[in-house]
Write a protein that holds these residues in place. Structure first.
Motif, PDB file in Angstrom:
ATOM      1  N   GLU A  44       1.723   3.888  -3.169  1.00  0.00           N
ATOM      2  CA  GLU A  44       1.158   5.232  -3.055  1.00  0.00           C
ATOM      3  C   GLU A  44       2.213   6.301  -2.787  1.00  0.00           C
ATOM      4  O   GLU A  44       2.193   7.369  -3.408  1.00  0.00           O
ATOM      5  N   ARG A  99      -5.454   1.087  -5.603  1.00  0.00           N
ATOM      6  CA  ARG A  99      -4.156   1.741  -5.805  1.00  0.00           C
ATOM      7  C   ARG A  99      -3.609   1.572  -7.223  1.00  0.00           C
ATOM      8  O   ARG A  99      -2.554   2.126  -7.538  1.00  0.00           O
ATOM      9  N   TYR A 104       0.824  -1.210   0.000  1.00  0.00           N
ATOM     10  CA  TYR A 104       0.000   0.000   0.000  1.00  0.00           C
ATOM     11  C   TYR A 104       0.857   1.258   0.000  1.00  0.00           C
ATOM     12  O   TYR A 104       0.708   2.139  -0.850  1.00  0.00           O
TER      13      TYR A 104
END
Length: 337
Positions: free
Chosen positions: A132, A175, A128
């Motif tokens: 990001e 994402r 994650y």
């Protein structure tokens, strides 16, 4: 087109079988046959990223097996002129495996994870922040000496491939900036792929022979190339090395691949559904036990094509055979309640 009009290769290949397999893969978007919508979109995103001198946004390729997801990832890397590292979800057993892969990337590099839906949750959660904000937090040491370390990463592109996009967690799926649904190929597209592959393999083939291989390939390039190799073998023994329509039909009948591309497993699935359970509805666990195939194999390899072609339906009560399935097996259709 007459049978003596052949498409052949003029150059000899002096490479190993492994190199040959790589040669069968197109190297650029212009060489990649089929998936036109995806190619047009990717061409724009790639050009924009290169103009800005940025890493391409993360890409999720999803769809049935054998449609060219790995090949598309390699093509994207070539178009971006970026290094690519490849792995698979099951190969990432712990977060440290993922950190090692990410640490090995150059700025703008590409990490390709096949079967990303099978990656352990603990490794997925580490992705994650990597996707990001281009960093990961890892724990160094054990017990009282354990402490977190903030580990920055160079900008990179993650390309994930999956046959089961629905099983990806929402945080991971969200994402990915580019979502590309790989669809089954049309027969004419597969015919062109067969012709190209025959050229690489130095096999003589005419258009009718290529069409026959294409229409029995389940809309899937991987299957088309596999069948072509077996038809080539048959042609060298029975047809003086030339793949004609007749030779292709004989070879594919020998392989028990019928005129609509259904192989022995597909036929057994439909026959069991109709003859033992009156066309359904019947649960997948029961069908799996009857035909001796794993549930995952049926869900990933068998059902998508049968659904696409209208041979079966999925209902809340189980799988049901359609009238088309009865007609294909030359059985009398019985309407179920």
């Amino acid at each position: 087109m007459e049978d003596n009009q052949h498409i052949t290769s003029d150059e000899l290949l002096n490479e190993s079988e492994f190199s040959l397999e790589k040669t069968l893969r197109p190297q650029s978007l212009s060489d990649y046959l089929g998936q036109e919508k995806i190619k047009k979109e990717l061409a724009i995103y790639i050009e924009a990223a290169r103009k800005r001198e940025e890493a391409l946004d993360h890409v999720l390729l999803y769809g049935p097996p054998g449609l060219g997801k790995t090949t598309m990832a390699m093509v994207v890397a070539n178009e971006m002129k970026a290094d690519i590292r490849t792995t698979s979800g099951p190969a990432i057993e712990k977060p440290g495996d993922l950190v090692a892969l990410l640490n090995d990337l150059e700025p703008g590099g590409i990490l390709f994870i096949d079967e990303i839906h099978r990656m352990p949750r603990i490794a997925e959660e580490m992705l994650y922040s990597a996707m990001e904000d281009f960093f990961v937090d890892i724990i160094i040491g054990q017990g009282d000496t354990a402490h977190p370390v903030h580990f920055p990463l160079p900008p990179f592109t993650l390309i994930g491939a999956t046959t089961r996009a629905g099983t990806l967690s929402a945080p991971l799926r969200d994402r990915f900036g580019i979502l590309a649904h790989m669809e089954y190929y049309q027969i004419d597209e597969l015919k062109d792929i067969v012709i190209r592959s025959a050229h690489v393999l130095q096999s003589q083939i005419n258009l009718e022979g290529a069409y026959e291989v294409a229409r029995r390939s389940r809309g899937t390039p991987r299957i088309a190339n596999r069948l072509l190799k077996r038809v080539r073998d048959y042609a060298e023994v029975k047809g003086q090395g030339v793949v004609t329509e007749t030779i292709a039909k004989e070879a594919l009948d020998l392989l028990r691949v019928d005129h609509q591309g259904l192989d022995i497993v597909d036929q057994k699935f439909l026959s069991t559904l109709i003859k033992l359970y009156d066309g359904g509805p019947v649960g997948l666990n029961t069908l799996s036990a009857n035909i001796g195939e794993e549930i995952d194999t049926i869900e990933d390899m068998v059902e998508p094509f049968l659904l696409q072609e209208g041979f079966i339906q999925r209902t809340s009560r189980g799988r049901m055979a359609t009238q088309k399935a009865y007609e294909h097996l030359e059985l009398t259709f019985l309407m179920n309640d």
